[in-house]
Design an enzyme around this catalytic site. Structure first.
Site, short mmCIF file in Angstrom:
data_model
loop_
_atom_site.label_atom_id
_atom_site.label_comp_id
_atom_site.label_asym_id
_atom_site.label_seq_id
_atom_site.Cartn_x
_atom_site.Cartn_y
_atom_site.Cartn_z
N GLU A 1 10.21 -3.63 9.86
CA GLU A 1 10.50 -2.32 9.28
C GLU A 1 10.99 -1.34 10.34
O GLU A 1 10.38 -1.18 11.40
CB GLU A 1 9.26 -1.75 8.60
CG GLU A 1 9.49 -0.38 7.96
CD GLU A 1 8.38 0.06 7.03
OE1 GLU A 1 8.46 1.19 6.51
OE2 GLU A 1 7.42 -0.71 6.83
N ASP B 1 -0.76 -6.38 -0.23
CA ASP B 1 -1.12 -5.75 1.04
C ASP B 1 -2.63 -5.65 1.21
O ASP B 1 -3.36 -5.40 0.24
CB ASP B 1 -0.57 -4.32 1.08
CG ASP B 1 0.62 -4.17 1.99
OD1 ASP B 1 0.84 -5.04 2.86
OD2 ASP B 1 1.35 -3.17 1.85
N LYS C 1 -0.57 -9.59 3.06
CA LYS C 1 0.23 -8.98 4.14
C LYS C 1 -0.65 -8.07 4.98
O LYS C 1 -1.47 -7.32 4.45
CB LYS C 1 1.41 -8.18 3.58
CG LYS C 1 2.33 -7.63 4.70
CD LYS C 1 3.63 -7.08 4.14
CE LYS C 1 3.45 -5.68 3.57
NZ LYS C 1 3.08 -4.69 4.62
N ASP D 1 0.83 -1.20 0.00
CA ASP D 1 0.00 0.00 0.00
C ASP D 1 0.86 1.26 0.00
O ASP D 1 0.35 2.37 -0.07
CB ASP D 1 -0.99 0.00 1.17
CG ASP D 1 -0.33 -0.10 2.53
OD1 ASP D 1 0.91 -0.18 2.59
OD2 ASP D 1 -1.06 -0.10 3.54
N SER D 2 2.18 1.06 0.00
CA SER D 2 3.11 2.17 -0.24
C SER D 2 2.82 2.85 -1.57
O SER D 2 3.25 3.99 -1.79
CB SER D 2 4.56 1.66 -0.22
OG SER D 2 4.72 0.56 -1.11
N GLU E 1 -0.46 -5.53 8.69
CA GLU E 1 0.36 -4.88 9.70
C GLU E 1 -0.28 -5.04 11.07
O GLU E 1 -1.49 -4.82 11.23
CB GLU E 1 0.48 -3.38 9.40
CG GLU E 1 1.12 -3.05 8.07
CD GLU E 1 1.17 -1.57 7.79
OE1 GLU E 1 1.57 -1.20 6.67
OE2 GLU E 1 0.82 -0.76 8.69
#
Length: 270
Positions: A189, A92, A120, A53-54, A122
């Site tokens: 990260e 993501d 993925k 999602d970057s 978070e």
């Protein structure tokens, strides 16, 4: 031994990455967002491709990943999957699309049907139920600890995590809980290099570091950083195009430096 990047000959799977960890062989991960770059990554031997999602910041011009939608993620996952048939593709789940177990199941299904091989998410121990649910239903999971960009507003900015002993122990505890729940990979990260190595040694699943030191099982960089397209590049990144004549050369240089243990250097670590 000098590493020379070559096209992937076989499809990369979770088992491929587990064997590489067992053999202490680093693997390469690149975050990218379109079919041409995905095809180039396959030709350059990149084992793992992440549609992060970057893309909200690198492609869409947002100042964080928070505004990214499922529709935007699906669009780019489908594009990458069309361009690459051999790398392991991770997609993501964007902000607040996995707040409940039921929501996680619905949106993870969409990511997999778009062409990803793994989803993925978070977060720490609060994700255990969702990770276990996906794993039991055959959906591989990549967890993500340390600096989790979707929580940037809670952190007060993009800051290194895990500097205190208490924070470090919590990251290790969360990593072990996520592994026990069935996570297959873990992104770390922006944490101290020593902590990145400790987490990696504590787990049987492979770790992928971005600003997490040289002791992780793999490294990931965003394609924009590899090619020097970022106006204010983060400390953990490097412009590999400066040492190459073209884009494939930059990817090959990145891969070679990771495989040989040259990257990340001291200047890219915390």
């Amino acid at each position: 031994m000098v590493y020379t990047a070559t096209p992937l000959e076989k499809k990369v799977t979770v088992n491929t990455l587990r064997k590489m960890k067992a053999d202490k062989e680093k693997f390469i991960t690149v975050a990218l967002y379109d079919a041409p770059m995905a095809a180039m990554a396959q030709k350059c031997g990149v084992e793992v491709v992440l549609i992060g999602d970057s893309l909200g910041m690198t492609v869409l011009g947002y100042d964080s990943t928070v505004p990214v939608t499922m529709e935007q993620m699906i669009y780019h996952i489908e594009a990458v999957a069309r361009g690459n048939s051999r790398s392991l593709i991770i997609g993501d789940l964007p902000f607040m699309t996995y707040a409940t177990v039921e929501q996680t199941m619905i949106n993870a299904t969409r990511v997999m049907q778009a062409g990803a091989h793994m989803v993925k998410m978070e977060g720490g121990a609060w994700l255990v139920d969702s990770v276990r649910m996906l794993s039991e239903r055959g959906i591989p999971v990549c967890a993500h600890l340390g600096l989790t960009p979707q929580s940037v507003n809670k952190f007060g900015g993009f800051r290194v995590q895990g500097r205190s002993e208490e924070q470090g122990e919590q990251i290790i505890a969360d990593a072990l809980a996520l592994e026990e729940a069935g996570a297959d990979l873990l992104v770390l990260e922006c944490i101290p290099a020593e902590l990145g190595a400790r987490v990696t040694q504590a787990l049987s699943i492979p770790t992928i570091g971005i600003g997490a030191g040289i002791g992780t099982d793999a490294q990931v960089l965003v394609i924009n950083d590899i090619l020097g397209l970022t106006e204010f590049p983060p400390k953990f990144s490097k412009n590999f195009l400066l040492e190459a004549k073209d884009i494939p050369g930059a990817l090959q240089k990145y891969a070679a430096d990771v495989k040989s243990g040259v990257f990340p250097g001291p200047e890219q670590q915390f």
